[in-house]
Each structure stands twice: as structure tokens, then as C-alpha cells.
Design a protein around this motif. Structure first.
Motif, mmCIF file in Angstrom:
data_model
loop_
_atom_site.group_PDB
_atom_site.id
_atom_site.type_symbol
_atom_site.label_atom_id
_atom_site.label_comp_id
_atom_site.label_asym_id
_atom_site.label_seq_id
_atom_site.Cartn_x
_atom_site.Cartn_y
_atom_site.Cartn_z
ATOM 1 N N PRO A 140 -18.744 18.128 11.419
ATOM 2 C CA PRO A 140 -19.867 17.492 12.125
ATOM 3 C C PRO A 140 -19.364 16.495 13.168
ATOM 4 O O PRO A 140 -18.370 15.794 12.944
ATOM 5 C CB PRO A 140 -20.632 16.775 11.002
ATOM 6 N N GLU A 141 -20.032 16.463 14.308
ATOM 7 C CA GLU A 141 -19.648 15.527 15.360
ATOM 8 C C GLU A 141 -19.745 14.091 14.842
ATOM 9 O O GLU A 141 -20.704 13.705 14.197
ATOM 10 C CB GLU A 141 -20.566 15.696 16.574
ATOM 11 N N GLY A 142 -18.698 13.305 15.115
ATOM 12 C CA GLY A 142 -18.685 11.916 14.687
ATOM 13 C C GLY A 142 -18.339 11.720 13.229
ATOM 14 O O GLY A 142 -18.626 10.666 12.661
ATOM 15 N N VAL A 143 -17.701 12.709 12.626
ATOM 16 C CA VAL A 143 -17.380 12.605 11.196
ATOM 17 C C VAL A 143 -16.425 11.440 10.926
ATOM 18 O O VAL A 143 -16.447 10.851 9.835
ATOM 19 C CB VAL A 143 -16.797 13.943 10.677
ATOM 20 N N VAL A 144 -15.591 11.106 11.907
ATOM 21 C CA VAL A 144 -14.736 9.927 11.798
ATOM 22 C C VAL A 144 -14.895 9.106 13.074
ATOM 23 O O VAL A 144 -15.285 9.630 14.116
ATOM 24 C CB VAL A 144 -13.251 10.291 11.575
ATOM 25 N N ASP A 145 -14.569 7.832 12.982
ATOM 26 C CA ASP A 145 -14.718 6.957 14.138
ATOM 27 C C ASP A 145 -13.607 5.913 14.114
ATOM 28 O O ASP A 145 -13.304 5.336 13.058
ATOM 29 C CB ASP A 145 -16.084 6.268 14.124
ATOM 30 N N LEU A 146 -13.026 5.682 15.260
ATOM 31 C CA LEU A 146 -11.914 4.741 15.383
ATOM 32 C C LEU A 146 -12.291 3.337 14.926
ATOM 33 O O LEU A 146 -11.428 2.569 14.466
ATOM 34 C CB LEU A 146 -11.449 4.709 16.841
ATOM 35 N N ASP A 147 -13.565 2.990 15.027
ATOM 36 C CA ASP A 147 -14.011 1.644 14.668
ATOM 37 C C ASP A 147 -14.347 1.486 13.190
ATOM 38 O O ASP A 147 -14.598 0.368 12.726
ATOM 39 C CB ASP A 147 -15.231 1.251 15.504
ATOM 40 N N ASN A 148 -14.376 2.577 12.455
ATOM 41 C CA ASN A 148 -14.707 2.493 11.037
ATOM 42 C C ASN A 148 -13.478 2.166 10.197
ATOM 43 O O ASN A 148 -12.347 2.524 10.565
ATOM 44 C CB ASN A 148 -15.301 3.819 10.544
ATOM 45 N N PRO A 149 -13.662 1.516 9.048
ATOM 46 C CA PRO A 149 -12.535 1.286 8.144
ATOM 47 C C PRO A 149 -11.922 2.612 7.699
ATOM 48 O O PRO A 149 -12.606 3.649 7.639
ATOM 49 C CB PRO A 149 -13.177 0.555 6.960
ATOM 50 N N VAL A 150 -10.638 2.582 7.371
ATOM 51 C CA VAL A 150 -9.942 3.797 6.933
ATOM 52 C C VAL A 150 -10.646 4.443 5.749
ATOM 53 O O VAL A 150 -10.868 5.665 5.715
ATOM 54 C CB VAL A 150 -8.474 3.468 6.584
ATOM 55 N N SER A 151 -11.022 3.649 4.789
ATOM 56 C CA SER A 151 -11.652 4.196 3.575
ATOM 57 C C SER A 151 -12.969 4.895 3.902
ATOM 58 O O SER A 151 -13.305 5.932 3.303
ATOM 59 C CB SER A 151 -11.887 3.087 2.552
ATOM 60 N N GLU A 152 -13.725 4.336 4.854
ATOM 61 C CA GLU A 152 -14.994 4.949 5.249
ATOM 62 C C GLU A 152 -14.763 6.284 5.943
ATOM 63 O O GLU A 152 -15.486 7.261 5.699
ATOM 64 C CB GLU A 152 -15.763 4.001 6.166
ATOM 65 N N ASN A 153 -13.764 6.358 6.813
ATOM 66 C CA ASN A 153 -13.449 7.621 7.477
ATOM 67 C C ASN A 153 -13.004 8.682 6.481
ATOM 68 O O ASN A 153 -13.394 9.847 6.582
ATOM 69 C CB ASN A 153 -12.357 7.403 8.529
ATOM 70 N N LEU A 154 -12.203 8.288 5.508
ATOM 71 C CA LEU A 154 -11.740 9.254 4.513
ATOM 72 C C LEU A 154 -12.891 9.754 3.656
ATOM 73 O O LEU A 154 -12.973 10.955 3.346
ATOM 74 C CB LEU A 154 -10.662 8.618 3.636
ATOM 75 N N GLU A 184 -3.987 1.410 2.855
ATOM 76 C CA GLU A 184 -5.413 1.679 2.678
ATOM 77 C C GLU A 184 -5.660 3.139 2.297
ATOM 78 O O GLU A 184 -6.523 3.434 1.459
ATOM 79 C CB GLU A 184 -6.162 1.334 3.962
ATOM 80 N N CYS A 185 -4.915 4.048 2.903
ATOM 81 C CA CYS A 185 -5.082 5.469 2.573
ATOM 82 C C CYS A 185 -4.735 5.737 1.121
ATOM 83 O O CYS A 185 -5.476 6.427 0.393
ATOM 84 C CB CYS A 185 -4.198 6.327 3.476
ATOM 85 N N ARG A 186 -3.625 5.192 0.682
ATOM 86 C CA ARG A 186 -3.201 5.430 -0.699
ATOM 87 C C ARG A 186 -4.122 4.739 -1.694
ATOM 88 O O ARG A 186 -4.390 5.276 -2.777
ATOM 89 C CB ARG A 186 -1.749 4.973 -0.871
ATOM 90 N N ALA A 187 -4.638 3.577 -1.311
ATOM 91 C CA ALA A 187 -5.584 2.886 -2.184
ATOM 92 C C ALA A 187 -6.861 3.694 -2.351
ATOM 93 O O ALA A 187 -7.485 3.673 -3.426
ATOM 94 C CB ALA A 187 -5.903 1.506 -1.613
ATOM 95 N N ALA A 188 -7.240 4.424 -1.297
ATOM 96 C CA ALA A 188 -8.441 5.260 -1.373
ATOM 97 C C ALA A 188 -8.180 6.555 -2.122
ATOM 98 O O ALA A 188 -9.127 7.274 -2.476
ATOM 99 C CB ALA A 188 -8.939 5.568 0.040
ATOM 100 N N GLY A 189 -6.897 6.880 -2.341
ATOM 101 C CA GLY A 189 -6.544 8.078 -3.100
ATOM 102 C C GLY A 189 -6.008 9.220 -2.267
ATOM 103 O O GLY A 189 -5.684 10.286 -2.807
ATOM 104 N N ALA A 190 -5.889 9.046 -0.931
ATOM 105 C CA ALA A 190 -5.415 10.127 -0.067
ATOM 106 C C ALA A 190 -3.894 10.200 -0.064
ATOM 107 O O ALA A 190 -3.198 9.210 -0.311
ATOM 108 C CB ALA A 190 -5.932 9.923 1.357
ATOM 109 N N ARG A 191 -3.400 11.377 0.253
ATOM 110 C CA ARG A 191 -1.959 11.594 0.379
ATOM 111 C C ARG A 191 -1.521 11.242 1.802
ATOM 112 O O ARG A 191 -2.289 11.396 2.748
ATOM 113 C CB ARG A 191 -1.600 13.052 0.081
ATOM 114 N N ILE A 192 -0.266 10.839 1.948
ATOM 115 C CA ILE A 192 0.274 10.482 3.257
ATOM 116 C C ILE A 192 1.415 11.441 3.617
ATOM 117 O O ILE A 192 2.321 11.671 2.799
ATOM 118 C CB ILE A 192 0.821 9.037 3.271
ATOM 119 N N GLN A 193 1.363 11.993 4.827
ATOM 120 C CA GLN A 193 2.502 12.733 5.368
ATOM 121 C C GLN A 193 3.089 11.902 6.505
ATOM 122 O O GLN A 193 2.481 11.764 7.569
ATOM 123 C CB GLN A 193 2.082 14.107 5.900
#
Length: 324
Positions: A140-154, A184-193
């Protein structure tokens, strides 16, 4: 009413020769520990190849400003058409060797990269940093936004993909400045490459299911951001960028090329509009392309070329006999 593109479809394949030239010229410097020589070899080769094309080209993303770069500087005219006023007027963004350190160390994933567009369609950006966020197509258009917190985008991305945040992989340049994003990514549970260099390939990886990369986040070069946006225009995806200025000199450079809103958030279409051609050739082998190889007196290249107007993606293997 839409207007026809001024870019000849033959230019799509001609453009590949330019990045092939840059990659081949870099080959002798792979693993030699000399970043400047590797980059200069690619610059010289790409400039010669560009001047053989029937275009009236202007470099809008290059090796720096004229006083900093003797060749392929921002504002430089290239192409055979300038001599007789023939051929389409095009803007050119290029990185003759994306991943100079990678090449010097013979590490994976360095590329020779270029984008062409109709005149005025590529963001004329100074050589500064850019905050970036990018995802692949079909969302969907706008699914992520540069101004949103990392956790919100994920969370938004996971919801759009119908998966858990734990199933997401975030591609990030391995730099100290990204420590908070990684945390922040790891705290939210996402993997990092983590990637050592080459954020153009990192952004493009979000469009390829085989890479398992779902989103790219981080700060890298603005020129690379424009090139990545050009690629996404061709293959599909979403991207936003915002220029980052570290001092008054960088702000003044932006003003000189007409950028007045220093805090502007650019969409993918604002960075690369109209009919866009993107091409890349592998220098060292990586997840996107194989590197240059020599086999039995033949030099082999692996390239990709894309065009936004048609949505075509071509993989091209080039073979050239090595002159004795």
C-alpha cells in the motif's frame, strides 16, 4: 495528455556499455588496496564510453563539483551529440564505482552504476548525506514513512505483508551512526542484515524476494539515493529521502544548485521522474550481480538494465575477447 519519451529504446542497451566499461576498468584494481586508483580507472572509462553515445548529456549526479573532480563532475556535458546538436537531451546520474572500499578489499558487491532520464527529471543533489527508507513493490502507498519511528514503520510493514515483525529483515549500512536504528529494530523483534558498503544494492534488494530483505533504512550518500530511486522507479517500490547537511558549506552548495528547502522530504518520483533508464554492472560478485571475470582469454561481465516506461528488466552477460 501524455507525451512520448524522448529516449530511444536503443539507448537502453547502449547504456549498458557505459557501466560495462567502468566495471572492466576497475577489474585490475580488485584487491589491490588502492581505492582512488580503482575509482579513477572507472571514471575515465565511463567518460570515454559516454562520449561515444549519440546523446546531449549533462551529469547531474557525479564525482563532485567541477573544482573537486576533473572528470564526470556535476554539470559536465558528455555525449557525441554536443558537437552537432543531435541526439536526445538527457540528465545523467552515475557512480562509476559504488563500493571503492569493497573493490580495494576484493569484498562482495561493488558495482558500476548509471541512470539516464529526460532532461530535468533527476534530482540535482549535492554530494552530501541523505536519510533514506525504501521498500519493494506490491505494498500500500505510504506503508512506511521517513518521519515515523522505526517501530511504527516495522509494524505497518509487517501488517501489510501479513507477517510478524520477527519475520522482517532490515538492511542497514554497518556504520556507527546507525547504532540507534539497529537497536530499535532489534528491540521491535526484526532481524538486521548489515552491509559494509553499497547502499544502492541494499535498496534494490528490497524488491527481490530471493534476498529476504524487506526494508532498507539508514543514512548514506545522496547521489546513491537518487540512483537507488531511479532503479526503484523501474522495478517498483517506494522510497523517501531527505538531505542531511553537516555544515554551512554543504548548505551553501545546495543553494548554489537551486535547493532552497533544506528540510524537504523527497518521494521516489521527486528524485527520479519521467522515463528513466537504470543500468548496473557487477565489479565484484554479490547478491545482485556477478563480478567481472577472466576466462580463457575472454573477459565476462554481468549487467542489469531497466526502464521505467516499459517496466522491462534485462540481464545481460557480456563477453569480450582480451586483446593480445
Amino acid at each position: 495528455m501524455s507525451t512520448a519519451s524522448k529516449l530511444d529504446r536503443n539507448l537502453t542497451l547502449e547504456a549498458v556499455r557505459v557501466t560495462e566499461a567502468g566495471a572492466i576498468a576497475s577489474f585490475d584494481w580488485i584487491g589491490m588496496g588502492n581505492e582512488k586508483q580503482a575509482d579513477q580507472a572507472a571514471v575515465d572509462a565511463m567518460r570515454n564510453a559516454l562520449n561515444g553515445l549519440a546523446i546531449r548529456g549533462t551529469v547531474v549526479i557525479g564525482e563532485g563539483e567541477r573544482d573537486e573532480a576533473p572528470m564526470l563532475y556535476i554539470g559536465e556535458d558528455v555525449g557525441a551529440g554536443h558537437k552537432n546538436g543531435t541526439g536526445p537531451e538527457v540528465d545523467i546520474a552515475l557512480d562509476p564505482l559504488e563500493g571503492t572500499t569493497i573493490t580495494a578489499k576484493a569484498a562482495p558487491g561493488s558495482l558500476s552504476v548509471m541512470a539516464l532520464s529526460e532532461k530535468g527529471m533527476l534530482l540535482n543533489s549535492p554530494d552530501v548525506y541523505m536519510d533514506k527508507i525504501a521498500v519493494g513493490g506490491g505494498l500500500p502507498e505510504g506503508v512506511v514513512d521517513l518521519d515515523n519511528p522505526v517501530s511504527e514503520n516495522l509494524a505497518s510493514l509487517a501488517d501489510a505483508k501479513g507477517c510478524a515483525i520477527a519475520d522482517l529483515t532490515v538492511c542497514v549500512l554497518d556504520r556507527p551512526r546507525h547504532s540507534e536504528i539497529i537497536k530499535e529494530c532489534r528491540a521491535a523483534g526484526a532481524r538486521i542484515q548489515l552491509i559494509p558498503d553499497g547502499d544502492i544494492a541494499g535498496v534494490i534488494a528490497t524488491t527481490d524476494p530471493e534476498t529476504a530483505v524487506d526494508i532498507y533504512i539508514g543514512t548514506g550518500g545522496a547521489p546513491e539515493g537518487v540512483l537507488a530511486a531511479a532503479a526503484l522507479r523501474c522495478v517498483g517500490g517506494q522510497m523517501q529521502g531527505r538531505l542531511v547537511f553537516r555544515n554551512a558549506d554543504e548548505k551553501e552548495r545546495a543553494h548554489r544548485i537551486g535547493i532552497t528547502d533544506l528540510a524537504r522530504k523527497y518521494s521516489m518520483e521527486e528524485m527520479a521522474a519521467g522515463d528513466v533508464i537504470f543500468t548496473a554492472t557487477g565489479v565484484t560478485s554479490g547478491g545482485m550481480l556477478r563480478g567481472v571475470r577472466r576466462q580463457h582469454g575472454v573477459i565476462i561481465t554481468d549487467s542489469v538494465v531497466m526502464r521505467s516506461k516499459t517496466g522491462t528488466i534485462r540481464r545481460i552477460e557480456g563477453r569480450r575477447r582480451i586483446a593480445s
